[in-house]
Write a protein that holds these residues in place. Sequence first.
Motif, short mmCIF file in Angstrom:
data_model
loop_
_atom_site.label_atom_id
_atom_site.label_comp_id
_atom_site.label_asym_id
_atom_site.label_seq_id
_atom_site.Cartn_x
_atom_site.Cartn_y
_atom_site.Cartn_z
N VAL A 2 -6.89 -2.32 8.85
CA VAL A 2 -7.17 -2.39 7.36
C VAL A 2 -7.92 -1.33 6.87
O VAL A 2 -7.58 -0.43 6.01
N TYR A 3 -9.09 -0.92 7.66
CA TYR A 3 -10.33 -0.20 7.40
C TYR A 3 -10.56 0.62 8.57
O TYR A 3 -11.69 0.41 9.21
N PRO A 4 -9.80 1.61 8.75
CA PRO A 4 -9.96 2.44 9.91
C PRO A 4 -11.48 3.11 10.11
O PRO A 4 -11.93 3.65 10.95
N GLY B 69 0.86 -1.23 -0.17
CA GLY B 69 0.18 0.16 -0.20
C GLY B 69 0.67 1.06 0.13
O GLY B 69 0.25 2.46 -0.10
N SER B 70 2.19 1.29 0.20
CA SER B 70 2.86 2.41 0.41
C SER B 70 3.30 2.69 -1.25
O SER B 70 3.35 1.73 -1.94
N ASP B 71 3.82 4.00 -1.31
CA ASP B 71 4.18 4.49 -2.74
C ASP B 71 5.42 4.48 -3.18
O ASP B 71 5.91 4.85 -4.18
N GLY B 72 6.26 4.05 -1.78
CA GLY B 72 7.66 4.06 -2.10
C GLY B 72 8.26 2.88 -2.73
O GLY B 72 7.63 1.99 -2.79
N ALA B 73 9.46 3.00 -2.94
CA ALA B 73 10.17 1.76 -3.51
C ALA B 73 10.77 1.22 -2.25
O ALA B 73 11.13 1.65 -1.09
N PRO B 74 11.28 -0.21 -2.40
CA PRO B 74 11.90 -1.14 -1.33
C PRO B 74 13.22 -0.30 -0.87
O PRO B 74 13.83 0.21 -1.96
N LEU C 25 -4.57 0.46 -3.45
CA LEU C 25 -5.97 0.66 -2.87
C LEU C 25 -6.19 0.62 -1.29
O LEU C 25 -6.82 1.24 -0.51
N LEU C 26 -5.66 -0.58 -0.89
CA LEU C 26 -5.64 -0.80 0.75
C LEU C 26 -4.87 0.30 1.31
O LEU C 26 -4.95 0.58 2.49
#
Length: 249
Positions: free
Chosen positions: A226-228, A61-66, A97-98
């Motif tokens: 997951v769904y706060p 779910g993160s937009d960053g790279a490893p 999406l998550l």
Amino acid sequence: MGYRMTIGAALAAFLPVAVPVAAAPDPGGPGAPLPFFRRGLGDIVPPLPGLQARPGRPLPGSDGAPDRPGPPGADAAEVTAPKPDRAPTRAEALDKLLGRLARAQDEAEAHAVAGMVERLWMESGSDTADLLMTRAVAAMNGDRRDVAAALLDKIIDLAPGWAEAWNKRATLRFLENDDTGSMEDISHVLVLEPRHFGALSGMGFILERHGEDAAALKALRRALAVYPQDGDVRKAVDKLAPTVEGQDL
């Protein structure tokens, strides 16, 4: 599939962490004890991806790279250079999406994103399985539960790795007051997709009505991770927490 197992046998057979349980009779209807859950939810439900980064991989779910080094001899420009544009894979789209669901600012935004997640979960990759699922859902909505059950059994035979097939049958069994069967199917869902907030909350509600408040609270909090913005689950957590943990004086 036509088989019947106790919840304990299902967990021992399908979950990655073995839980020693004795053979037990069907626990029956609401209020009957589920003794094999007294060990705590952490022993029977796989941990959620995203709560802890795995070596060499970003949080789902993160937009960053490893955060990992490049190959020997590669300079910084090569390591950080953007990859050519391509369509995201299903797993990548789901992770994104998550991630959005976890960061949603209000219930309306979260509800919209949750709907997109659920639509993605409804895609099996098999046209035949998808068609059968459409018919199964229509049968459930039309209160033709025997037809829905037969279709869902067929779908699971056809696509046993499709988490949503197990989830839909868990839902049907819950509606039929078959808590043992529902929990069996939930165990499959959470092995295949540990972030399935519907299965986690369903597990919590079943445990609650069987008097397993501590395990129910853990399951519901896992769903909230997951769904706060899920208002119903938040209310259930707020109701259970004082009972399980006591109230501050």
